[in-house]
Write an enzyme that holds these catalytic residues in place. Structure first.
Site, PDB file in Angstrom:
ATOM      1  N   ASN A 270      -2.509  13.393   4.408  1.00 25.63           N
ATOM      2  CA  ASN A 270      -3.605  13.750   5.321  1.00 25.63           C
ATOM      3  C   ASN A 270      -3.375  13.315   6.768  1.00 25.63           C
ATOM      4  O   ASN A 270      -4.303  12.855   7.434  1.00 25.63           O
ATOM      5  CB  ASN A 270      -4.939  13.187   4.797  1.00 25.63           C
ATOM      6  CG  ASN A 270      -5.262  13.684   3.400  1.00 25.63           C
ATOM      7  OD1 ASN A 270      -5.158  14.879   3.123  1.00 25.63           O
ATOM      8  ND2 ASN A 270      -5.630  12.776   2.511  1.00 25.63           N
TER       9      ASN A 270
ATOM     10  N   ASP B 242       1.936   2.716   3.454  1.00 23.82           N
ATOM     11  CA  ASP B 242       1.065   3.872   3.162  1.00 23.82           C
ATOM     12  C   ASP B 242       1.874   5.122   2.813  1.00 23.82           C
ATOM     13  O   ASP B 242       1.384   6.243   2.946  1.00 23.82           O
ATOM     14  CB  ASP B 242       0.093   4.153   4.310  1.00 23.82           C
ATOM     15  CG  ASP B 242      -1.091   5.023   3.873  1.00 23.82           C
ATOM     16  OD1 ASP B 242      -1.428   5.012   2.667  1.00 23.82           O
ATOM     17  OD2 ASP B 242      -1.666   5.732   4.718  1.00 23.82           O
TER      18      ASP B 242
ATOM     19  N   HIS C 146      -6.326  -0.683   5.802  1.00 22.10           N
ATOM     20  CA  HIS C 146      -5.975  -0.050   7.082  1.00 22.10           C
ATOM     21  C   HIS C 146      -6.803  -0.564   8.267  1.00 22.10           C
ATOM     22  O   HIS C 146      -7.325   0.214   9.077  1.00 22.10           O
ATOM     23  CB  HIS C 146      -6.134   1.466   6.974  1.00 22.10           C
ATOM     24  CG  HIS C 146      -5.370   2.093   5.850  1.00 22.10           C
ATOM     25  ND1 HIS C 146      -4.125   1.660   5.452  1.00 22.10           N
ATOM     26  CD2 HIS C 146      -5.690   3.133   5.021  1.00 22.10           C
ATOM     27  CE1 HIS C 146      -3.701   2.411   4.431  1.00 22.10           C
ATOM     28  NE2 HIS C 146      -4.638   3.302   4.151  1.00 22.10           N
TER      29      HIS C 146
ATOM     30  N   HIS D 238       1.246   5.187  -2.493  1.00 24.95           N
ATOM     31  CA  HIS D 238       0.711   6.041  -3.559  1.00 24.95           C
ATOM     32  C   HIS D 238       1.882   6.742  -4.246  1.00 24.95           C
ATOM     33  O   HIS D 238       2.981   6.815  -3.694  1.00 24.95           O
ATOM     34  CB  HIS D 238      -0.232   7.101  -2.992  1.00 24.95           C
ATOM     35  CG  HIS D 238      -1.286   6.566  -2.088  1.00 24.95           C
ATOM     36  ND1 HIS D 238      -2.389   5.875  -2.546  1.00 24.95           N
ATOM     37  CD2 HIS D 238      -1.402   6.604  -0.733  1.00 24.95           C
ATOM     38  CE1 HIS D 238      -3.139   5.525  -1.511  1.00 24.95           C
ATOM     39  NE2 HIS D 238      -2.566   5.945  -0.397  1.00 24.95           N
TER      40      HIS D 238
ATOM     41  N   ARG E 288     -10.129   0.217  -6.431  1.00 23.69           N
ATOM     42  CA  ARG E 288     -10.378   0.677  -5.069  1.00 23.69           C
ATOM     43  C   ARG E 288     -11.590   1.602  -5.037  1.00 23.69           C
ATOM     44  O   ARG E 288     -11.769   2.444  -5.908  1.00 23.69           O
ATOM     45  CB  ARG E 288      -9.174   1.445  -4.546  1.00 23.69           C
ATOM     46  CG  ARG E 288      -9.272   1.806  -3.064  1.00 23.69           C
ATOM     47  CD  ARG E 288      -8.231   2.839  -2.686  1.00 23.69           C
ATOM     48  NE  ARG E 288      -7.889   2.802  -1.264  1.00 23.69           N
ATOM     49  CZ  ARG E 288      -7.306   3.800  -0.622  1.00 23.69           C
ATOM     50  NH1 ARG E 288      -6.972   4.912  -1.260  1.00 23.69           N
ATOM     51  NH2 ARG E 288      -7.023   3.702   0.663  1.00 23.69           N
TER      52      ARG E 288
ATOM     53  N   HIS F  40       0.828  -1.209   0.000  1.00 25.21           N
ATOM     54  CA  HIS F  40       0.000   0.000   0.000  1.00 25.21           C
ATOM     55  C   HIS F  40       0.856   1.251   0.000  1.00 25.21           C
ATOM     56  O   HIS F  40       1.354   1.689   1.041  1.00 25.21           O
ATOM     57  CB  HIS F  40      -0.953   0.021   1.200  1.00 25.21           C
ATOM     58  CG  HIS F  40      -2.105   0.954   1.011  1.00 25.21           C
ATOM     59  ND1 HIS F  40      -3.366   0.524   0.656  1.00 25.21           N
ATOM     60  CD2 HIS F  40      -2.179   2.298   1.081  1.00 25.21           C
ATOM     61  CE1 HIS F  40      -4.166   1.571   0.529  1.00 25.21           C
ATOM     62  NE2 HIS F  40      -3.463   2.667   0.781  1.00 25.21           N
TER      63      HIS F  40
ATOM     64  N   THR G 206      -6.938   9.573  -4.765  1.00 22.62           N
ATOM     65  CA  THR G 206      -8.031  10.461  -5.179  1.00 22.62           C
ATOM     66  C   THR G 206      -7.541  11.806  -5.685  1.00 22.62           C
ATOM     67  O   THR G 206      -8.260  12.486  -6.418  1.00 22.62           O
ATOM     68  CB  THR G 206      -9.022  10.694  -4.023  1.00 22.62           C
ATOM     69  OG1 THR G 206      -8.279  11.124  -2.870  1.00 22.62           O
ATOM     70  CG2 THR G 206      -9.814   9.459  -3.699  1.00 22.62           C
TER      71      THR G 206
END
Length: 289
Positions: free
Chosen positions: A249, A244, A177, A29, A120, A27, A73
């Site tokens: 955020n 992650d 998560h 990004h 996802r 996981h 996103t």
């Protein structure tokens, strides 16, 4: 307007724990670079660039060979940044796309050829409104032809509502998560019990990632460890781990070396760590085939 600050450390610590050969981070990004891969209009957040080169450097330092890059996103349905990073790794990395539930089969086949293995869906208020659970499950019927899976990211408060729908899925379901439970509420909280109930169905898998997200304490997030440990102890053949990176955020930027060292408590034996980091992802994401 000021440029956003990076959400990752420039020089994370080197972990004390040596990872098994062939370890996988399931996981992460990639963000941008926005001059090449622009961020989406109407995006829920605007990050600093976190390009593939920074990710590759991190994985080389941590001792990670394989990786699953999850579309963010902030890039919307434009999955090119992920596709570009996958292509640079010649089969050692794969991807999970963000796509509309109405995506055409020909488009799915194109993504499959690029190295994507699932779609996802987010059910998190801070990430905006997307497709509903019924549409996501319906798409799963078409994903089955490709051997893909559904990946779901939801607020813990929604698990009761989503669970009956997810149990109808025609494809495996990966829960992000640890179901975003609140670690301060303890192992007996209803949301975590419901997650354990879902995991008793062999179609379900869970990422024991996001300790820093479910914790209500500062690093090293000790209150999150019992949740990850219990999931690995009970469902060790269907758990995955992820860093992650680049940690969007979050109020405090986590140290990836510290996150890796948590694995010594999450999966205390070498056998458990090999299953979590090597065997499970290799089989599920079809690395090396």
């Amino acid at each position: 307007m000021a440029e956003p600050k990076p959400s990752f450390l420039a020089s994370p610590s080197r972990p004390k724990l040596k990872l098994p050969a062939g370890a996988c981070d399931t996981h992460v990004h990639v963000f941008g670079p926005h001059t090449i891969f622009p961020f989406a209009e109407g995006r829920p957040f605007t990050p600093a660039d976190a390009p593939k080169e920074k990710l590759f450097e991190l994985h080389a330092m941590l001792g990670i060979r394989h990786c699953v890059i999850v579309q963010s996103t902030c890039h919307g349905f434009d999955n090119r940044a992920v596709a570009d990073a996958i292509a640079a790794k010649n089969g050692d990395y794969c991807g999970v796309a963000l796509l509309p539930a109405t995506v055409e089969d020909a488009e799915l086949r194109r993504f499959d050829a690029q190295g994507f293995r699932g779609v996802r869906f987010n059910f998190m208020k801070h990430l905006g409104k997307g497709a509903g659970i019924q549409e996501a499950v319906r798409l799963g019927e078409r994903l089955a032809k490709l051997g893909w899976h559904l990946q779901v990211h939801f607020e813990a408060s929604l698990i009761e509502e989503l669970a009956p729908w997810l149990k109808r899925s025609a494809v495996p379901v990966v829960i992000d998560h640890m179901g975003r439970v609140d670690a301060s509420l303890g192992l007996e909280q209803p949301a975590f019990k419901r997650l354990l109930d879902l995991m008793r169905d062999p179609r379900f898998h869970v990422k024991v990632s996001g300790s820093e997200r479910i914790s209500r304490r500062p690093s090293p997030w000790e209150d999150a460890i019992p949740f990850a440990h219990k999931l690995v102890a009970e469902f060790g053949d269907r758990c995955f781990w992820g860093s992650d990176w680049p940690h969007p955020n979050l109020a405090a930027v986590p140290d990836d070396g510290v996150l890796v060292d948590l694995l010594d408590e999450i999966a205390p034996s070498e056998k458990a760590r090999k299953a979590l980091l090597v065997d499970n992802p290799r089989s599920f994401y079809r690395f090396g085939r």
